[in-house]
Design a protein around this motif. Structure first.
Motif, PDB file in Angstrom:
ATOM      1  N   THR A  22       0.843  -1.203   0.000  1.00 38.04           N
ATOM      2  CA  THR A  22       0.000   0.000   0.000  1.00 38.04           C
ATOM      3  C   THR A  22       0.863   1.232   0.000  1.00 38.04           C
ATOM      4  O   THR A  22       0.664   2.139  -0.788  1.00 38.04           O
ATOM      5  N   ALA A  23       1.872   1.283   0.876  1.00 39.02           N
ATOM      6  CA  ALA A  23       2.803   2.418   0.898  1.00 39.02           C
ATOM      7  C   ALA A  23       4.001   2.028   1.741  1.00 39.02           C
ATOM      8  O   ALA A  23       3.888   1.281   2.696  1.00 39.02           O
ATOM      9  N   CYS A  24       5.168   2.576   1.380  1.00 37.90           N
ATOM     10  CA  CYS A  24       6.394   2.262   2.120  1.00 37.90           C
ATOM     11  C   CYS A  24       7.137   3.512   2.554  1.00 37.90           C
ATOM     12  O   CYS A  24       8.280   3.426   2.955  1.00 37.90           O
ATOM     13  N   GLY A  25       6.528   4.665   2.431  1.00 33.68           N
ATOM     14  CA  GLY A  25       7.209   5.886   2.840  1.00 33.68           C
ATOM     15  C   GLY A  25       8.194   6.330   1.786  1.00 33.68           C
ATOM     16  O   GLY A  25       8.262   5.804   0.708  1.00 33.68           O
ATOM     17  N   GLY A  26       8.995   7.361   2.110  1.00 36.73           N
ATOM     18  CA  GLY A  26       9.943   7.900   1.139  1.00 36.73           C
ATOM     19  C   GLY A  26      11.255   8.225   1.790  1.00 36.73           C
ATOM     20  O   GLY A  26      11.366   8.380   2.995  1.00 36.73           O
ATOM     21  N   GLY A  27      12.305   8.320   0.963  1.00 37.78           N
ATOM     22  CA  GLY A  27      13.610   8.686   1.465  1.00 37.78           C
ATOM     23  C   GLY A  27      14.214   7.592   2.304  1.00 37.78           C
ATOM     24  O   GLY A  27      13.864   6.431   2.207  1.00 37.78           O
ATOM     25  N   PRO A  55      18.816  12.444   3.147  1.00 36.96           N
ATOM     26  CA  PRO A  55      19.614  12.423   1.911  1.00 36.96           C
ATOM     27  C   PRO A  55      19.666  11.006   1.337  1.00 36.96           C
ATOM     28  O   PRO A  55      19.859  10.040   2.071  1.00 36.96           O
ATOM     29  N   PRO A  56      19.480  10.851   0.036  1.00 36.22           N
ATOM     30  CA  PRO A  56      19.548   9.515  -0.563  1.00 36.22           C
ATOM     31  C   PRO A  56      20.900   8.855  -0.318  1.00 36.22           C
ATOM     32  O   PRO A  56      21.944   9.513  -0.318  1.00 36.22           O
ATOM     33  N   GLU A  57      20.861   7.547  -0.095  1.00 30.88           N
ATOM     34  CA  GLU A  57      22.078   6.755   0.102  1.00 30.88           C
ATOM     35  C   GLU A  57      22.307   5.769  -1.036  1.00 30.88           C
ATOM     36  O   GLU A  57      23.427   5.314  -1.249  1.00 30.88           O
ATOM     37  N   ALA A 181      21.528  19.076  -5.389  1.00 32.53           N
ATOM     38  CA  ALA A 181      22.383  19.421  -4.252  1.00 32.53           C
ATOM     39  C   ALA A 181      21.556  19.594  -2.984  1.00 32.53           C
ATOM     40  O   ALA A 181      21.972  19.157  -1.897  1.00 32.53           O
ATOM     41  N   ARG A 182      20.383  20.186  -3.113  1.00 32.66           N
ATOM     42  CA  ARG A 182      19.514  20.365  -1.938  1.00 32.66           C
ATOM     43  C   ARG A 182      19.002  19.019  -1.433  1.00 32.66           C
ATOM     44  O   ARG A 182      19.014  18.745  -0.227  1.00 32.66           O
ATOM     45  N   MET A 183      18.579  18.156  -2.346  1.00 30.18           N
ATOM     46  CA  MET A 183      18.031  16.867  -1.926  1.00 30.18           C
ATOM     47  C   MET A 183      19.091  15.991  -1.262  1.00 30.18           C
ATOM     48  O   MET A 183      18.797  15.226  -0.349  1.00 30.18           O
ATOM     49  N   PHE A 184      20.349  16.120  -1.728  1.00 27.03           N
ATOM     50  CA  PHE A 184      21.437  15.323  -1.158  1.00 27.03           C
ATOM     51  C   PHE A 184      22.174  16.041  -0.024  1.00 27.03           C
ATOM     52  O   PHE A 184      23.160  15.531   0.482  1.00 27.03           O
ATOM     53  N   ASP A 185      21.702  17.228   0.328  1.00 28.57           N
ATOM     54  CA  ASP A 185      22.279  17.996   1.437  1.00 28.57           C
ATOM     55  C   ASP A 185      23.730  18.398   1.164  1.00 28.57           C
ATOM     56  O   ASP A 185      24.589  18.328   2.041  1.00 28.57           O
ATOM     57  N   VAL A 186      23.988  18.828  -0.081  1.00 32.47           N
ATOM     58  CA  VAL A 186      25.324  19.323  -0.429  1.00 32.47           C
ATOM     59  C   VAL A 186      25.171  20.657  -1.184  1.00 32.47           C
ATOM     60  O   VAL A 186      25.776  20.864  -2.238  1.00 32.47           O
ATOM     61  N   GLU A 187      24.390  21.559  -0.605  1.00 30.55           N
ATOM     62  CA  GLU A 187      24.080  22.824  -1.283  1.00 30.55           C
ATOM     63  C   GLU A 187      25.322  23.626  -1.659  1.00 30.55           C
ATOM     64  O   GLU A 187      25.372  24.248  -2.721  1.00 30.55           O
ATOM     65  N   GLN A 188      26.325  23.645  -0.784  1.00 34.40           N
ATOM     66  CA  GLN A 188      27.519  24.420  -1.076  1.00 34.40           C
ATOM     67  C   GLN A 188      28.236  23.900  -2.318  1.00 34.40           C
ATOM     68  O   GLN A 188      28.686  24.663  -3.161  1.00 34.40           O
ATOM     69  N   ARG A 189      28.292  22.583  -2.445  1.00 35.54           N
ATOM     70  CA  ARG A 189      28.918  21.996  -3.635  1.00 35.54           C
ATOM     71  C   ARG A 189      28.130  22.380  -4.888  1.00 35.54           C
ATOM     72  O   ARG A 189      28.701  22.643  -5.944  1.00 35.54           O
TER      73      ARG A 189
END
Length: 341
Positions: A22-27, A55-57, A181-189
């Motif tokens: 039915t659903a498994c959540g996200g991230g 952040p995606p792994e 970069a925002r989704m992976f938490d590396v905005e500065q890069r």
């Protein structure tokens, strides 16, 4: 960090196979099930909201363009697989790419993607995702999907590569970098990469005026050749250097145009895709040149007689960070040909 993510995806896959999902959540939330610090984060994408709890792994990137952005952001250790390549990876990214599994040279199967237990899927083109599975199908597994904004701005209805009502701008590519970069938490890069690309674009086009030069872009296929229309990535190149695309009267991304019409347009310069894939005829630039110089319809064209060829990777002719490479190379070659100062 990777353990909980892999277990979540495997659980979802098992339930999906059993028809019980039915659903498994996200991230990839932490082991307590809570969102990671600074998350959830939501990005607007192609009329959808893409939400991540961490952040995606284990990201799977379905196109070369998307993969090269992730590698440029220093995320190689978080890319579980890649697919759909037209060219060798950028030299500067060879080491980073060496440990990333190639799921397929073209489009991988849905099962092959799920075998990597992804917690995020990205693509340069909506069509690439849909050939694997719908975004809704990935969402049922709790796997967020992201498509390049450059493709969101295109009308993908009907057959072929779609069409554009307006000229694509580099801002769409910069937005893709910033979103990832925002989704992976590396905005500065991400900010640093955008600044670098902007600087290179400015340097490549400084004091160049190619307004008197006509250009044609041939991607692939010698029987029914794919030529660039007005407004995709080749449009960025011609616009930034001030040249004119001889097929700027079509808004199709890559219309198939007969050789008689090409000869009639008689461009000053031919920009030739130099691809290493093998899905069409005349993929490599060398094959294209042999055809042009032997075909009775094309061998008398000005660009052919004067050997004014510019070879570009397929990735540079698609909306990507390589489009900047395309601007640099076309500008440099026009100067070499003596067509601009």
């Amino acid at each position: 960090m990777r353990g909980p993510s892999r277990s979540l995806s495997l659980c979802c896959l098992t339930l999906l196979t059993a028809g019980l999902l039915t659903a498994c959540g996200g991230g990839s939330p932490d082991s307590s099930g809570r969102s990671a610090p600074g998350y959830p984060r939501t990005v607007e994408n192609c009329g959808r909201q893409v939400t991540l709890d961490a952040p995606p792994e284990r990201a799977v990137s379905l196109d070369q363009g998307s993969t090269e952005i992730l590698l440029s952001l220093g995320l190689a250790d978080r890319v579980a697989g890649t697919a759909t390549w037209t060219d060798p990876v950028l030299k500067s990214l060879e080491e980073a790419n060496s440990g990333v599994p190639r799921l397929a040279d073209d489009t991988p199967s849905y099962e092959r993607v799920l075998a990597e237990e992804p917690d995020f899927v990205s693509a340069s083109f909506e069509s690439t995702v849909s050939r694997v599975a719908s975004r809704e199908k990935f969402a049922q597994l709790g796997v967020p999907t992201y498509v390049a904004p450059a493709d969101c701005a295109k009308n993908n209805a009907g057959d072929g590569d779609g069409s554009r009502s307006e000229q694509l701008r580099m801002d769409r590519i910069y937005q893709e970098i910033e979103d990832l970069a925002r989704m992976f938490d590396v905005e500065q890069r991400g900010a640093e990469l955008v600044d670098e690309l902007r600087s290179r674009m400015t340097a490549a086009t400084e004091d160049i005026d190619a307004s008197g030069v006509s250009v044609l872009y041939w991607f692939a296929n010698k029987e029914s050749p794919y030529m660039a229309g007005c407004c995709g990535a080749p449009g960025i190149i011609t616009d930034r250097i001030g040249a004119r695309n001889v097929f700027d009267d079509t808004h199709q991304e890559w219309p198939q145009i007969n050789w008689e019409t090409v000869a009639e347009r008689n461009p000053d310069v031919l920009v030739l895709g130099d691809l290493t894939r093998e899905s069409q005829t005349a993929e490599e630039a060398e094959q294209k040149i042999r055809f042009l110089e032997s075909n009775p319809v094309t061998k008398h064209m000005d660009a052919v007689r004067n050997e004014r060829y510019i070879e570009l990777s397929g990735a540079a002719m698609n909306p990507s960070i390589r489009t900047v490479n395309g601007v640099e190379r076309v500008a440099a070659k026009l100067r070499e040909f003596g067509l601009v100062e």
